[in-house]
Design an enzyme around this catalytic site. Structure first.
Site, PDB file in Angstrom:
ATOM      1  CE  LYS A  45      -4.381  -1.516   1.924  1.00 24.62           C
ATOM      2  NZ  LYS A  45      -5.497  -1.104   2.765  1.00 24.62           N
ATOM      3  CE  LYS A  47      -3.083   3.462   2.598  1.00 26.86           C
ATOM      4  NZ  LYS A  47      -4.217   4.209   2.145  1.00 26.86           N
TER       5      LYS A  47
END
Length: 135
Positions: A45, A47
């Site tokens: 992702k 993140k």
């Protein structure tokens, strides 16, 4: 005894998370939940979760529908199946019919496992919560 398996990040735990765990448990006797590690989430992702892994795992482990929590260190579901047998994996229905999950269905069958797709709770997701927080 039917052993079930599902995975998730479970960041900013909400009613949609609870619903999917409850629905999964309704279809098995023993539910194993793979909670994605911070490193795993960052790898796909790009993140870092708002809530750290240890806290997310503790929250999920406290839920009555969950029998066991394990760290999910890779997105490859077949690796976990080979390591630890389960009968059915529960996954969001948005993946049903995709090439990746058709392949998983074929591979899982070789190990006597299947995938059951569950619908998501409408109107809630961690992404929606993130948008509300950030405006």
């Amino acid at each position: 005894m039917i052993i079930g398996y599902t995975t998730g990040v479970f960041d900013m735990f909400h009613i949609g998370h609870l619903n999917i765990l409850q629905r999964a448990k309704e279809h098995c006797d023993y539910l194993i939940v793979g909670v994605s590690t911070d490193e795993c989430v960052e790898s796909y992702k790009h993140k870092i979760p708002i809530i750290p892994y240890e806290q997310r795992a503790a929250i999920v482990e406290a839920i009555k529908y969950v029998d066991e929590v394990v760290p999910q260190t890779t997105m490859d579901k077949l690796i976990f199946l080979k390591k630890r047998h389960f009968d059915v994996m529960f996954h969001g229905d948005e993946w049903k019919g995709t090439e990746l999950y058709k392949k998983y269905e074929e591979e899982f069958a070789k190990y006597g496992a299947k995938i059951e797709y569950l619908s998501h709770t409408e109107g809630i997701s961690s992404s929606m919560l993130r948008e509300k927080i950030h405006g």
